[in-house]
Design a protein around this motif. Structure first.
Motif, PDB file in Angstrom:
ATOM      1  N   GLY A 160       0.817  -1.205   0.000  1.00  0.00           N
ATOM      2  CA  GLY A 160       0.000   0.000   0.000  1.00  0.00           C
ATOM      3  C   GLY A 160       0.854   1.259   0.000  1.00  0.00           C
ATOM      4  N   ILE A 161       0.211   2.380  -0.283  1.00  0.00           N
ATOM      5  CA  ILE A 161       0.886   3.668  -0.195  1.00  0.00           C
ATOM      6  C   ILE A 161       1.155   3.966   1.275  1.00  0.00           C
ATOM      7  CG2 ILE A 161       0.679   6.147  -0.611  1.00  0.00           C
ATOM      8  CD1 ILE A 161       1.066   4.536  -3.144  1.00  0.00           C
ATOM      9  N   GLY A 162       2.385   4.317   1.588  1.00  0.00           N
ATOM     10  CA  GLY A 162       2.749   4.651   2.953  1.00  0.00           C
ATOM     11  C   GLY A 162       2.734   6.149   3.180  1.00  0.00           C
ATOM     12  N   ARG A 163       3.852   6.678   3.640  1.00  0.00           N
ATOM     13  CA  ARG A 163       3.935   8.113   3.917  1.00  0.00           C
ATOM     14  C   ARG A 163       4.128   8.880   2.612  1.00  0.00           C
ATOM     15  NH1 ARG A 163       6.696   5.658   8.286  1.00  0.00           N
ATOM     16  NH2 ARG A 163       8.619   5.577   7.033  1.00  0.00           N
ATOM     17  N   VAL A 164       3.378   9.953   2.467  1.00  0.00           N
ATOM     18  CA  VAL A 164       3.476  10.816   1.285  1.00  0.00           C
ATOM     19  C   VAL A 164       3.879  12.197   1.752  1.00  0.00           C
ATOM     20  CG1 VAL A 164       2.275  11.831  -0.673  1.00  0.00           C
ATOM     21  CG2 VAL A 164       1.740   9.495   0.041  1.00  0.00           C
ATOM     22  N   ALA A 165       5.005  12.685   1.259  1.00  0.00           N
ATOM     23  CA  ALA A 165       5.492  14.018   1.607  1.00  0.00           C
ATOM     24  C   ALA A 165       5.620  14.844   0.342  1.00  0.00           C
ATOM     25  CB  ALA A 165       6.841  13.922   2.324  1.00  0.00           C
ATOM     26  N   GLU A 172       8.096  29.150  -0.106  1.00  0.00           N
ATOM     27  CA  GLU A 172       6.942  30.070  -0.037  1.00  0.00           C
ATOM     28  C   GLU A 172       5.733  29.530  -0.805  1.00  0.00           C
ATOM     29  OE1 GLU A 172       7.770  33.395  -3.360  1.00  0.00           O
ATOM     30  OE2 GLU A 172       9.501  32.950  -2.062  1.00  0.00           O
ATOM     31  N   PHE A 173       5.946  28.573  -1.713  1.00  0.00           N
ATOM     32  CA  PHE A 173       4.844  27.996  -2.483  1.00  0.00           C
ATOM     33  C   PHE A 173       4.257  26.750  -1.820  1.00  0.00           C
ATOM     34  CE2 PHE A 173       7.108  30.254  -5.952  1.00  0.00           C
ATOM     35  CZ  PHE A 173       6.056  31.060  -6.379  1.00  0.00           C
ATOM     36  N   ALA A 174       4.681  26.459  -0.590  1.00  0.00           N
ATOM     37  CA  ALA A 174       4.211  25.246   0.082  1.00  0.00           C
ATOM     38  C   ALA A 174       2.691  25.170   0.170  1.00  0.00           C
ATOM     39  CB  ALA A 174       4.836  25.146   1.472  1.00  0.00           C
ATOM     40  N   PRO A 175       1.961  26.250   0.523  1.00  0.00           N
ATOM     41  CA  PRO A 175       0.489  26.139   0.575  1.00  0.00           C
ATOM     42  C   PRO A 175      -0.123  25.755  -0.768  1.00  0.00           C
ATOM     43  CG  PRO A 175       1.234  28.110   1.728  1.00  0.00           C
ATOM     44  CD  PRO A 175       2.425  27.571   1.001  1.00  0.00           C
ATOM     45  N   VAL A 176       0.417  26.301  -1.853  1.00  0.00           N
ATOM     46  CA  VAL A 176      -0.105  25.966  -3.177  1.00  0.00           C
ATOM     47  C   VAL A 176       0.135  24.497  -3.488  1.00  0.00           C
ATOM     48  CG1 VAL A 176       0.122  26.443  -5.643  1.00  0.00           C
ATOM     49  CG2 VAL A 176       0.220  28.322  -4.004  1.00  0.00           C
ATOM     50  N   VAL A 177       1.318  23.998  -3.149  1.00  0.00           N
ATOM     51  CA  VAL A 177       1.645  22.607  -3.430  1.00  0.00           C
ATOM     52  C   VAL A 177       0.796  21.668  -2.580  1.00  0.00           C
ATOM     53  CG1 VAL A 177       3.474  20.880  -3.250  1.00  0.00           C
ATOM     54  CG2 VAL A 177       3.973  23.114  -4.227  1.00  0.00           C
ATOM     55  N   ARG A 178       0.577  22.014  -1.319  1.00  0.00           N
ATOM     56  CA  ARG A 178      -0.257  21.164  -0.463  1.00  0.00           C
ATOM     57  C   ARG A 178      -1.692  21.105  -0.985  1.00  0.00           C
ATOM     58  NH1 ARG A 178       2.895  23.419   3.873  1.00  0.00           N
ATOM     59  NH2 ARG A 178       1.338  25.051   4.172  1.00  0.00           N
ATOM     60  N   ASP A 179      -2.191  22.234  -1.489  1.00  0.00           N
ATOM     61  CA  ASP A 179      -3.533  22.233  -2.075  1.00  0.00           C
ATOM     62  C   ASP A 179      -3.582  21.329  -3.303  1.00  0.00           C
ATOM     63  OD1 ASP A 179      -6.278  23.200  -2.305  1.00  0.00           O
ATOM     64  OD2 ASP A 179      -5.576  24.304  -4.063  1.00  0.00           O
ATOM     65  N   ALA A 180      -2.536  21.361  -4.124  1.00  0.00           N
ATOM     66  CA  ALA A 180      -2.471  20.489  -5.299  1.00  0.00           C
ATOM     67  C   ALA A 180      -2.419  19.027  -4.884  1.00  0.00           C
ATOM     68  CB  ALA A 180      -1.263  20.846  -6.157  1.00  0.00           C
ATOM     69  N   ALA A 181      -1.691  18.720  -3.790  1.00  0.00           N
ATOM     70  CA  ALA A 181      -1.600  17.332  -3.321  1.00  0.00           C
ATOM     71  C   ALA A 181      -2.957  16.820  -2.865  1.00  0.00           C
ATOM     72  CB  ALA A 181      -0.582  17.240  -2.194  1.00  0.00           C
ATOM     73  N   ARG A 182      -3.733  17.681  -2.218  1.00  0.00           N
ATOM     74  CA  ARG A 182      -5.074  17.261  -1.793  1.00  0.00           C
ATOM     75  C   ARG A 182      -5.952  16.935  -2.993  1.00  0.00           C
ATOM     76  NH1 ARG A 182      -4.206  21.183   2.331  1.00  0.00           N
ATOM     77  NH2 ARG A 182      -5.074  22.816   0.994  1.00  0.00           N
ATOM     78  N   GLN A 183      -5.809  17.712  -4.061  1.00  0.00           N
ATOM     79  CA  GLN A 183      -6.612  17.471  -5.256  1.00  0.00           C
ATOM     80  C   GLN A 183      -6.200  16.191  -5.976  1.00  0.00           C
ATOM     81  OE1 GLN A 183      -7.189  20.895  -7.874  1.00  0.00           O
ATOM     82  NE2 GLN A 183      -6.619  22.281  -6.216  1.00  0.00           N
ATOM     83  N   ALA A 184      -4.958  15.738  -5.784  1.00  0.00           N
ATOM     84  CA  ALA A 184      -4.479  14.550  -6.499  1.00  0.00           C
ATOM     85  C   ALA A 184      -5.183  13.289  -6.036  1.00  0.00           C
ATOM     86  CB  ALA A 184      -2.972  14.409  -6.321  1.00  0.00           C
ATOM     87  N   GLY A 185      -5.601  13.226  -4.771  1.00  0.00           N
ATOM     88  CA  GLY A 185      -6.404  12.105  -4.304  1.00  0.00           C
ATOM     89  C   GLY A 185      -5.630  10.857  -3.936  1.00  0.00           C
ATOM     90  N   LEU A 186      -4.305  10.920  -3.826  1.00  0.00           N
ATOM     91  CA  LEU A 186      -3.511   9.752  -3.429  1.00  0.00           C
ATOM     92  C   LEU A 186      -3.424   9.739  -1.903  1.00  0.00           C
ATOM     93  CD1 LEU A 186      -1.813   7.435  -4.674  1.00  0.00           C
ATOM     94  CD2 LEU A 186       0.183   8.883  -4.309  1.00  0.00           C
ATOM     95  N   THR A 187      -3.929   8.686  -1.263  1.00  0.00           N
ATOM     96  CA  THR A 187      -3.981   8.631   0.189  1.00  0.00           C
ATOM     97  C   THR A 187      -3.284   7.375   0.709  1.00  0.00           C
ATOM     98  OG1 THR A 187      -6.134   7.515   0.135  1.00  0.00           O
ATOM     99  CG2 THR A 187      -6.140   9.921   0.283  1.00  0.00           C
ATOM    100  N   GLU A 188      -2.892   7.441   1.961  1.00  0.00           N
ATOM    101  CA  GLU A 188      -2.225   6.318   2.600  1.00  0.00           C
ATOM    102  C   GLU A 188      -3.137   5.098   2.620  1.00  0.00           C
ATOM    103  OE1 GLU A 188       0.004   5.276   6.854  1.00  0.00           O
ATOM    104  OE2 GLU A 188      -0.590   7.343   6.352  1.00  0.00           O
ATOM    105  N   GLY A 189      -2.564   3.959   2.258  1.00  0.00           N
ATOM    106  CA  GLY A 189      -3.329   2.724   2.213  1.00  0.00           C
ATOM    107  C   GLY A 189      -3.799   2.339   0.834  1.00  0.00           C
ATOM    108  N   ASP A 190      -3.775   3.270  -0.116  1.00  0.00           N
ATOM    109  CA  ASP A 190      -4.131   2.919  -1.492  1.00  0.00           C
ATOM    110  C   ASP A 190      -3.136   1.904  -2.043  1.00  0.00           C
ATOM    111  OD1 ASP A 190      -6.228   4.665  -1.405  1.00  0.00           O
ATOM    112  OD2 ASP A 190      -5.252   6.250  -2.569  1.00  0.00           O
TER     113      ASP A 190
END
Length: 644
Positions: A160-165, A172-190
């Motif tokens: 399964g998918i483990g830790r995703v960082a 300074e673009f970290a908030p934008v990247v985190r928002d993009a990661a949420r939209q990608a839909g890859l979650t732990e356990g997949d």
């Protein structure tokens, strides 16, 4: 010798090995399409000078890939193993077969990893022996029957998918990247499938671009597979790059079309706006919709200018100036319908389209005397006063011999259309017709002036073969009779929705409904051709064209002041281009202005579809469930495009 599984058990996979495994899916399947010439050949001694090359010896063999209790994985192995795919088209000898089998071991291992089976094993035997058994070559050379090759995939537990960082550069673009990661839909356990990981990576990059960062890219990716935890840990570094707005677009490649028109057409969609791939696609489609190009390609700049804008260029390829075409349709009740057209796609260099068309319909038993004829000339201007307003002017003559009425008239209209959004279009403009109309050969002069207004909202995927989305058309047209001063308003609304219930466009449920009413005049004052009618291939199948509703003493349709139609159709793909449909249509026409007050007539049936590049060829058979006097037992309909 006992065959050993490949490979030995791993405890931790890091770095380049895991990264290569992630990309395995990108080359596994394409590699199958390569010609055998691209594969390493079995070594052969060159022929002596002057001698013809000897025929390569062929060792017949069978090959199979199995995976206990996992038929999908076995099918994947069959597609990946070149021992299977090259068996018939690339014969080989004993040593070539051994080499081919050995080469398939890492290939199948990568296939297991691509599906998330990172601890899986691959075993193989050739005629019951391992590939490295010293006795194998001599046994193969002496074989008199096809040699069996058996691969066995033992997937083990799926990781399964483990830790995703996910981090950003710069931070300074970290908030934008985190928002993009949420939209990608890859979650732990997949499931730790390579395809899912690469898809998530693409989704994150696309999400950044949708947020206005056109140069977003992956700055780094580190993948670690922990076999103790049976998990894949992923660390991404993204470089979003600067936000950008669209610069004034350029258009190149045209030789006959006005450059100013093309720039304006594209600029209306993007110039000065925040970067968005969706807006870029709208601009591309706007150029395509002009009808003068075979292709329109986007070339985006690789750097953002000092003013924060991204250069954009559209590269176009022009179509031939002229085209000719036609269509053929058939109904059992009224026979053949034939139409022809000639079109000039760029009349004066501004994408002006002139279309001349003629139609002959209701040709039964080869008789043209009672046929219906229509001829029209249509000129379409893509813009008015350099504004996003399309003007469609039309003039023509009609001679109609229908069961409901006979008409000989000249008609003209000038309708302006403006796209309010990517989906919503408004239209308005005058219409005029004059001539003679009546029944049973008794024609009276008439002259009507009207003003068309309408809204169209369309989210469907295709004009002729929609598989998802919906359409809504609303029209209101007031009419004024110049001969007797009668006025009335004709209202018509039609909606359809297309539901892809299968998820892959192979099974679609299509629903349609229409409601109409003529207000402001009595039933007898409404001009015969402006009344509502139902029945026929585009209405209620199984019934004769325009036959549903009130009838006169001669059993001919009178039309009505209101209309209600309902349709449901299941569209199923069968195989390749072939499909089938089952449908239920219903409709009612009434002299009352309230829709639905007449008798509801229902038709059911089925049909075949054959998909072509211009749309599906349609063959439907409809049967009326509650026919009126004189209605046929069934109707056969042939045409191009879905019924609705």
């Amino acid at each position: 010798m006992i065959p050993e599984a490949y490979p030995a058990t791993l405890r931790l996979t890091t770095g380049l090995g895991a990264i290569a495994a992630l990309g395995a899916w990108l080359w596994l399947v394409p590699a199958l399409a390569q010609d055998d010439q691209a594969q390493p050949r079995d070594a052969e001694a060159p022929p002596a000078p002057g001698e013809d090359p000897p025929e390569p010896p062929g060792l017949p063999y069978t090959a199979e890939v199995t995976a206990p209790d996992n038929p999908d994985l076995a099918s994947l192995g069959q597609a990946v193993a070149q021992t299977v795919t090259l068996r018939e088209r690339a014969p080989t000898d004993a040593f070539g077969l051994i080499g081919r089998v050995r080469a398939d071991l890492p290939r199948l291992q990568e296939a297991l990893r691509a599906e998330g089976y990172w601890g899986g094993q691959v075993a193989v035997t050739i005629d019951g022996l391992a590939p490295d058994d010293p006795a194998l070559p001599s046994r193969l050379q002496a074989a008199s029957a096809p040699v069996p090759v058996a691969f066995t995939l033992t997937p083990g537990p799926r990781y399964g998918i483990g830790r995703v960082a996910v981090t950003a550069e710069p931070a300074e673009f970290a908030p934008v990247v985190r928002d993009a990661a949420r939209q990608a839909g890859l979650t732990e356990g997949d499931p730790a499938r390579s395809e899912a990981v690469l898809a998530a990576e693409t989704a994150m990059r696309d999400a950044l671009r949708n947020l206005g960062h056109p140069l977003a890219a992956v700055a780094g990716r580190e993948v670690t597979v922990d076999h103790d935890r049976r998990a894949m840990d992923i660390a991404w570094r993204f470089a979003p790059g600067p936000r950008a707005r669209f610069a004034s677009p350029e258009v190149t490649g045209q030789t006959r079309t006005d450059t100013g028109l093309l720039r304006r057409t594209a600029a209306r969609q993007i110039e000065g706006r925040d970067y968005s791939p969706a807006a870029l696609e709208r601009a591309r489609r706007a150029l395509v919709s002009l009808g003068v190009f075979d292709s329109v390609r986007v070339e985006a700049g690789t750097t953002v200018g000092p003013d924060g804008t991204l250069p954009i260029a559209f590269v176009v390829s022009e179509r031939p100036l002229r085209a000719i075409g036609g269509s053929v349709a058939y109904e059992t009740n009224f026979g053949l319908a034939v139409s022809l057209f000639w079109e000039h796609r760029n009349l004066w260099g501004g994408a002006e389209r002139l279309r001349l068309e003629a139609e002959a319909s209701r040709i039964s038993d080869g008789s043209f005397g009672n046929a219906t004829y229509r001829t029209f000339a249509t000129l379409t201007l893509p813009e008015l006063w350099q504004q996003d307003i399309q003007l469609v002017t039309r003039i023509g003559a009609v001679r109609e011999n229908l069961e409901a009425y006979d008409r000989e008239a000249v008609v003209a209209s000038a309708i302006a259309q403006r796209r309010l959004t990517d989906r919503l279009t408004a239209q308005a403009g005058p219409t005029f017709e004059t001539g003679r109309i009546g029944r049973y050969g008794d024609l009276e002069e008439y002259t009507l002036a009207g003003f068309v207004t309408g809204l169209r909202y369309d989210t469907t995927t295709s004009l002729l073969n929609p598989t998802s989305g919906y359409r809504i058309n609303l029209n209101a047209t007031p009419y004024y009779s110049l001969l007797d001063g009668t006025t009335y308003v004709r209202l018509l609304g039609t909606g359809s929705i297309y539901l892809d219930l299968s998820g892959d466009q192979s099974g679609v449920l299509a629903l349609r409904g229409s409601v109409g009413s003529a207000l402001g005049a009595s039933f007898d004052q409404i001009t015969l051709d402006k009344r509502f009618y139902a029945g026929g291939g585009g209405s209620v199948r199984g019934y004769t064209y325009q036959s549903i509703g009130p009838r006169d003493a001669g059993n001919r349709p009178l039309g009505g002041a209101s209309l209600l139609e309902l349709s449901a159709e299941w569209r199923q793909q069968i195989s390749g281009p072939w499909g089938a449909v089952a449908f239920v249509d219903a409709g009612t026409v009434s002299e009352d202005q309230t829709p639905g007050t007449g008798t509801l007539r229902v038709g059911v049936g089925a049909g075949l579809r054959y998909l072509t590049t211009i749309g599906p060829i349609r063959v439907d058979i409809g049967v009326p469930l509650n026919p009126q006097q004189g209605d046929p037992a069934y109707g056969l309909y042939v045409g191009i495009g879905q019924a609705f």
